[in-house]
Write an enzyme that holds these catalytic residues in place. Sequence first.
Site, mmCIF file in Angstrom:
data_model
loop_
_atom_site.group_PDB
_atom_site.id
_atom_site.type_symbol
_atom_site.label_atom_id
_atom_site.label_comp_id
_atom_site.label_asym_id
_atom_site.label_seq_id
_atom_site.Cartn_x
_atom_site.Cartn_y
_atom_site.Cartn_z
ATOM 1 N N GLY A 143 2.943 -0.926 4.339
ATOM 2 C CA GLY A 143 2.921 0.506 4.029
ATOM 3 C C GLY A 143 4.299 1.006 3.658
ATOM 4 N N SER A 154 3.526 -1.728 10.387
ATOM 5 C CA SER A 154 4.970 -1.698 10.648
ATOM 6 C C SER A 154 5.693 -3.001 10.310
ATOM 7 C CB SER A 154 5.233 -1.288 12.107
ATOM 8 O OG SER A 154 4.660 -0.017 12.347
ATOM 9 N N ASN A 177 0.873 -1.179 0.000
ATOM 10 C CA ASN A 177 0.000 0.000 0.000
ATOM 11 C C ASN A 177 0.908 1.225 0.000
ATOM 12 O OD1 ASN A 177 -1.768 2.068 0.485
ATOM 13 N ND2 ASN A 177 -2.394 1.379 2.536
ATOM 14 N N GLU A 219 -5.299 -4.915 10.524
ATOM 15 C CA GLU A 219 -4.312 -3.865 10.789
ATOM 16 C C GLU A 219 -4.699 -3.113 12.065
ATOM 17 O OE1 GLU A 219 -2.196 -2.507 6.963
ATOM 18 O OE2 GLU A 219 -4.035 -1.367 7.056
ATOM 19 N N HIS A 276 -9.531 1.150 4.544
ATOM 20 C CA HIS A 276 -8.295 1.380 5.295
ATOM 21 C C HIS A 276 -8.566 2.349 6.449
ATOM 22 C CE1 HIS A 276 -4.226 2.570 6.337
ATOM 23 N NE2 HIS A 276 -3.841 1.448 5.745
HETATM 24 P P1 13P Z 1 3.059 0.805 7.748
HETATM 25 O O1 13P Z 1 3.590 -0.497 7.181
HETATM 26 O O2 13P Z 1 3.781 1.992 7.232
HETATM 27 O O3 13P Z 1 2.960 0.762 9.242
HETATM 28 O O4 13P Z 1 1.564 0.955 7.197
HETATM 29 C C1 13P Z 1 0.719 -0.128 7.314
HETATM 30 C C2 13P Z 1 -0.500 0.134 6.517
HETATM 31 O O5 13P Z 1 -1.296 0.992 6.841
HETATM 32 C C3 13P Z 1 -0.720 -0.687 5.304
HETATM 33 O O6 13P Z 1 -1.995 -0.513 4.800
#
Ligand code: 13P
Length: 262
Positions: free
Chosen positions: A239, A218, A11, A172, A102
């Site tokens: 992310g 993360s 993403n 998430e 999301h």
């Molecule tokens: P991060 O991997 O930057 O923490 O983001 C996770 C996310 O929101 C994926 O959709």
Amino acid sequence: MKKNQSIVIGNWKMNPQTLVEAKRIVTKTKTVARTLEHTLVVACPPFPFVSLVASKRNSGASGNRVHAGVQNAFFEEQGAYTGEVSTHMLADIGVEYVIVGHSERRARGETDVEVSKKVAAVTQSGMTAVLCVGETVRDAQGAYLNTLREQIKASLQAFPKRQLSQLIIAYEPVWAIGAKEAMTPVLVREMVIFVKKVISDTYGQEEALAVPVLYGGSVNFRNAADIMTEGHVDGFLVGRESVNVPGFIELIKVVDAVSAKK
Ligand code: 13P
């Protein structure tokens, strides 16, 4: 989904800022993705860069490439909806996956009802919905479990069993997104079981077990192997690391190596 197969979905959020950089990320990711046998790699760039991954010709072909996804779509079919993009348009250019609900969109006002309409529109257009769910905080009394159960049920309101093969759940926890540390593998495992139980209560156990559950928050190439093996996830929604080329390449290689042994 096959037993020794995993999914990694990048993403990209609102990154990068130029077409040149987006091309660089796609090209480098493709070079490695096509060598993997146990990992399906999906990139969800911002709309202006989608054509770098979306191709009508390739759509549906499995493995050995970077599959096309996007971060949002609208639920109405067509018409006077300024700024929106329909699921039909996306399917037509070869997009296969759409992230829906999301937490960064929910935080800006997207409701469970809208999310459920989007899941329906995406799947009816023949694509796979990547439904994001997750608690904002974890309280000591466990009320977050109820909140999560209700969020999943409301987001899948009226979603039919026959379309479950077009659904992926991305768990998430909001507090772990953009954070320093991911959720611990043991907690991830608990939550994956909980999510499967909620799906199973609605659709039946066999059906629930077939719905891939990904973890997001993360994830990076250092923690991916432990979360996969101990957390019992079917893959990741990534992310920051998805636009960090060296890290993402390492991450998909790690996932592929772990998947091969599943
Ligand atoms: P991060 O991997 O930057 O923490 O983001 C996770 C996310 O929101 C994926 O959709």
